[in-house]
Write a protein that holds these residues in place. Structure first.
Motif, PDB file in Angstrom:
ATOM      1  N   ALA A   1       1.137  10.113  -3.759  1.00 14.73           N
ATOM      2  CA  ALA A   1       0.123   9.068  -3.934  1.00 14.73           C
ATOM      3  C   ALA A   1      -0.906   9.462  -4.992  1.00 14.73           C
ATOM      4  O   ALA A   1      -1.484   8.598  -5.647  1.00 14.73           O
ATOM      5  CB  ALA A   1      -0.590   8.799  -2.612  1.00 14.73           C
ATOM      6  N   GLU A   2      -1.122  10.786  -5.145  1.00 12.10           N
ATOM      7  CA  GLU A   2      -2.195  11.244  -6.034  1.00 12.10           C
ATOM      8  C   GLU A   2      -1.667  11.856  -7.322  1.00 12.10           C
ATOM      9  O   GLU A   2      -2.447  12.382  -8.118  1.00 12.10           O
ATOM     10  CB  GLU A   2      -3.046  12.280  -5.276  1.00 12.10           C
ATOM     11  CG  GLU A   2      -3.575  11.718  -3.968  1.00 12.10           C
ATOM     12  CD  GLU A   2      -4.518  12.658  -3.213  1.00 12.10           C
ATOM     13  OE1 GLU A   2      -4.647  13.824  -3.627  1.00 12.10           O
ATOM     14  OE2 GLU A   2      -5.128  12.206  -2.228  1.00 12.10           O
TER      15      GLU A   2
ATOM     16  N   LYS B   1      -7.247   5.450  -7.439  1.00 10.75           N
ATOM     17  CA  LYS B   1      -6.125   6.234  -7.966  1.00 10.75           C
ATOM     18  C   LYS B   1      -6.084   6.151  -9.508  1.00 10.75           C
ATOM     19  O   LYS B   1      -6.788   5.327 -10.100  1.00 10.75           O
ATOM     20  CB  LYS B   1      -4.811   5.700  -7.374  1.00 10.75           C
ATOM     21  CG  LYS B   1      -4.742   5.741  -5.836  1.00 10.75           C
ATOM     22  CD  LYS B   1      -4.674   7.146  -5.298  1.00 10.75           C
ATOM     23  CE  LYS B   1      -4.075   7.300  -3.918  1.00 10.75           C
ATOM     24  NZ  LYS B   1      -4.981   7.071  -2.786  1.00 10.75           N
TER      25      LYS B   1
ATOM     26  N   ALA C   1       0.679   5.254  -4.860  1.00 10.04           N
ATOM     27  CA  ALA C   1      -0.332   4.392  -4.228  1.00 10.04           C
ATOM     28  C   ALA C   1      -1.256   3.884  -5.321  1.00 10.04           C
ATOM     29  O   ALA C   1      -1.550   4.607  -6.283  1.00 10.04           O
ATOM     30  CB  ALA C   1      -1.112   5.168  -3.177  1.00 10.04           C
TER      31      ALA C   1
ATOM     32  N   ASP D   1       4.627  12.996  -0.655  1.00 10.64           N
ATOM     33  CA  ASP D   1       3.488  12.093  -0.735  1.00 10.64           C
ATOM     34  C   ASP D   1       2.853  12.338  -2.103  1.00 10.64           C
ATOM     35  O   ASP D   1       2.012  13.225  -2.273  1.00 10.64           O
ATOM     36  CB  ASP D   1       2.485  12.323   0.400  1.00 10.64           C
ATOM     37  CG  ASP D   1       1.321  11.336   0.331  1.00 10.64           C
ATOM     38  OD1 ASP D   1       1.116  10.749  -0.752  1.00 10.64           O
ATOM     39  OD2 ASP D   1       0.615  11.170   1.341  1.00 10.64           O
TER      40      ASP D   1
ATOM     41  N   PHE E   1      -5.130  13.098   2.804  1.00  4.82           N
ATOM     42  CA  PHE E   1      -5.626  11.824   3.292  1.00  4.82           C
ATOM     43  C   PHE E   1      -4.832  11.481   4.564  1.00  4.82           C
ATOM     44  O   PHE E   1      -3.640  11.770   4.658  1.00  4.82           O
ATOM     45  CB  PHE E   1      -5.444  10.753   2.213  1.00  4.82           C
ATOM     46  CG  PHE E   1      -5.916   9.400   2.640  1.00  4.82           C
ATOM     47  CD1 PHE E   1      -7.250   9.181   2.942  1.00  4.82           C
ATOM     48  CD2 PHE E   1      -5.026   8.348   2.757  1.00  4.82           C
ATOM     49  CE1 PHE E   1      -7.683   7.933   3.350  1.00  4.82           C
ATOM     50  CE2 PHE E   1      -5.455   7.095   3.155  1.00  4.82           C
ATOM     51  CZ  PHE E   1      -6.786   6.892   3.459  1.00  4.82           C
TER      52      PHE E   1
ATOM     53  N   SER F   1       0.841  -1.208   0.000  1.00  7.05           N
ATOM     54  CA  SER F   1       0.000   0.000   0.000  1.00  7.05           C
ATOM     55  C   SER F   1       0.869   1.250   0.000  1.00  7.05           C
ATOM     56  O   SER F   1       2.072   1.189   0.308  1.00  7.05           O
ATOM     57  CB  SER F   1      -0.930   0.035   1.225  1.00  7.05           C
ATOM     58  OG  SER F   1      -0.216   0.382   2.392  1.00  7.05           O
ATOM     59  N   GLY F   2       0.236   2.363  -0.309  1.00  6.34           N
ATOM     60  CA  GLY F   2       0.924   3.642  -0.226  1.00  6.34           C
ATOM     61  C   GLY F   2       1.242   3.995   1.225  1.00  6.34           C
ATOM     62  O   GLY F   2       2.272   4.607   1.524  1.00  6.34           O
ATOM     63  N   THR F   3       0.359   3.594   2.118  1.00  6.97           N
ATOM     64  CA  THR F   3       0.574   3.849   3.542  1.00  6.97           C
ATOM     65  C   THR F   3       1.821   3.110   4.041  1.00  6.97           C
ATOM     66  O   THR F   3       2.642   3.684   4.762  1.00  6.97           O
ATOM     67  CB  THR F   3      -0.673   3.412   4.347  1.00  6.97           C
ATOM     68  OG1 THR F   3      -1.810   4.087   3.820  1.00  6.97           O
ATOM     69  CG2 THR F   3      -0.533   3.734   5.817  1.00  6.97           C
TER      70      THR F   3
ATOM     71  N   GLY G   1      -1.892  -1.568  -3.333  1.00  4.18           N
ATOM     72  CA  GLY G   1      -0.456  -1.517  -3.608  1.00  4.18           C
ATOM     73  C   GLY G   1       0.107  -0.128  -3.441  1.00  4.18           C
ATOM     74  O   GLY G   1      -0.636   0.851  -3.289  1.00  4.18           O
TER      75      GLY G   1
HETATM   76  C1  LIG Z   1      -4.256   7.142  -1.314  1.00  2.61           C
HETATM   77  C2  LIG Z   1      -3.337   7.984  -0.495  1.00  2.61           C
HETATM   78  C3  LIG Z   1      -2.400   7.442   0.406  1.00  2.61           C
HETATM   79  C4  LIG Z   1      -2.367   6.004   0.846  1.00  2.61           C
HETATM   80  O1  LIG Z   1      -2.445   5.048  -0.087  1.00  2.61           O
HETATM   81  P1  LIG Z   1      -3.028   3.592   0.278  1.00  2.61           P
HETATM   82  O2  LIG Z   1      -2.511   2.766  -0.841  1.00  2.61           O
HETATM   83  O3  LIG Z   1      -4.509   3.717   0.312  1.00  2.61           O
HETATM   84  O4  LIG Z   1      -2.453   3.168   1.586  1.00  2.61           O
HETATM   85  C5  LIG Z   1      -1.523   8.301   1.045  1.00  2.61           C
HETATM   86  N1  LIG Z   1      -1.559   9.625   0.856  1.00  2.61           N
HETATM   87  C6  LIG Z   1      -2.460  10.198   0.028  1.00  2.61           C
HETATM   88  C7  LIG Z   1      -2.433  11.683  -0.148  1.00  2.61           C
HETATM   89  C8  LIG Z   1      -3.388   9.393  -0.655  1.00  2.61           C
HETATM   90  O5  LIG Z   1      -4.298   9.981  -1.449  1.00  2.61           O
END
Ligand SMILES: *Cc1c(COP(=O)(O)O)cnc(C)c1O
Length: 388
Positions: free
Chosen positions: A164-165, A191, A186, A162, A91, A64-66, A198
């Motif tokens: 992720a987006e 996404k 992420a 971060d 998030f 995961s991204g987390t 993932g």
């Molecule tokens: C989606 C997201 C994450 C975490 O990703 P996961 O794969 O859901 O754990 C972290 N930071 C931001 C800003 C996100 O949008």
């Protein structure tokens, strides 16, 4: 006898929808037909292709991204007593990763245009305990990386993106994900591209990459055996099934980014004549890979109005959301850190008036039109005195 006339309810329009084709299904089936389901060739290939995408030398893919954010915090050696500067408008994971390692998140308000952390307000929050800055590319729009790098360099802080987006976004000609000391992607299904579940750590730093590789796999060393554990690690592995899905998605990233940009353009055009709504800002030095399409209501609307509009849309089958609620006002943060409303006025004002509209590459023009028409009705309803 009365004959009930059953009117079909309007088709529902989801908030997000993954873009999966035969290419993805075939890729997953190929892995399932073979003998290796984890730590195999799909993982290696996915990592090198992601490295190319973010313009970095090392990628450590994860579940995961987390988890990716968590590994970066551990790899940077951040722990109890340390402070990490971050944004309240994101998030929850971008602040939680700081808590995972026992450090303290220190929030700094945002820039009302890009919605990312305001660099001009960071230095007043730096103390002797500050170790890093975690900035977020909100909704796909890169943060103010030039200013952030200057501050981090001047104060000797680690800088974490971060992203992720923002997979596929560009900032002044540089690729998102590679704009700081370490970044993440992420791949949750909402996404731009997905692996089901993932994420990935992205970095040019050999030490961060080596540590993340070990942390992902129970603290195992690179040369030691399966039962040789060098440090306290986790199981943050991602299967080859997910990686195959991710590779097929990544090979279509350009097409997906273009389709999403065209839907964003459609919304921008349809919303031109809706004065109560501000469409998303995009800086001139940014190429946007759209994660979500989030509008803001004019200042005369409050949080209650916004919530009524969300309910009106949902009642009519239109997926929508309040991206983002402020992190410092989440129940867990309020009880543990005694935060309250009023501390980060820009983030709170934006958060109270935000509406994420249905958004995905295959959103049809008819549907976008229905979303905007229904939004206009909702606004009219909220404005009418006493709900008349
Ligand atoms: C989606 C997201 C994450 C975490 O990703 P996961 O794969 O859901 O754990 C972290 N930071 C931001 C800003 C996100 O949008």
């Amino acid at each position: 006898m009365t004959i009930a006339v059953v009117k079909a309810p309007p088709k529902s329009i989801p908030l997000a929808r993954p873009d999966i084709t035969r290419l993805e299904r075939d890729a997953v089936m190929r892995v399932l037909s073979g003998p290796i389901l984890s730590l195999g060739p799909e993982l290696d290939a996915f990592e090198s292709e992601l490295a190319e995408c973010a313009g970095v030398t090392h990628v450590v893919a994860a579940n995961s991204g987390t988890s990716a954010l968590h590994m970066i915090m551990v790899a940077l050696g951040i722990g109890p007593g340390d402070e990490v500067i971050t944004t309240p408008f994101s998030f929850i994971a971008s602040a939680n990763c700081i808590l995972f390692v026992g450090a303290t998140p220190v929030f700094v308000d945002i820039d009302p245009l890009t919605l990312s952390i305001n660099p001009a307000k960071i230095e007043e929050r730096i103390t002797l305990r500050t170790r890093a800055i975690v900035a977020v590319d909100v909704f796909g729009h890169p943060a103010h990386w030039r200013a952030l790098r200057e501050i981090a360099w001047k104060h000797g802080l680690a800088l974490v993106e971060d992203s992720a987006e923002s997979i596929g976004s560009m900032y002044r000609g540089e690729r998102a994900g590679g704009l700081a000391d370490a970044g993440i992607f992420a791949f949750y299904p909402n996404k731009q591209i997905t692996t089901g579940e993932g994420g990935a750590v992205l970095t040019d730093d050999d030490e961060i990459a080596d540590k993340a590789r070990s942390l992902r796999n129970q603290g195992r060393g690179t040369d030691g055996g399966w039962l040789s554990h060098q440090m306290l690690g986790y199981n943050f592995r991602i299967s080859d099934i997910n990686c195959a899905l991710g590779r097929a998605q990544l090979s279509r990233l350009d097409e997906i980014v273009v389709a999403r940009a065209s839907v964003a353009e459609t919304y921008n055009r349809l919303l031109v004549d809706v004065p109560e709504v501000r469409t998303p800002y995009v800086a001139s030095d940014v190429r946007m890979s759209w994660f979500v399409y989030v509008i803001q209501l004019a200042p005369e609307f409050d949080r209650e109005d916004r919530d009524q509009i969300l309910e009106y849309l949902r009642d009519r089958g239109i997926g929508c959301s309040n991206y983002f609620p402020c992190i410092h006002l989440e129940p867990f943060y309020r009880t543990n850190f005694e935060y309250g409303p009023g501390e980060f006025p820009v983030a709170e004002a934006v958060s109270d008036r935000s509406i994420a509209l249905p958004f995905y590459g295959r959103l049809e023009l008819d549907d976008a039109e229905r979303v905007v028409e229904t939004l206009q009705q909702a606004i009219a309803q909220v404005r009418a005195p006493d709900g008349a």
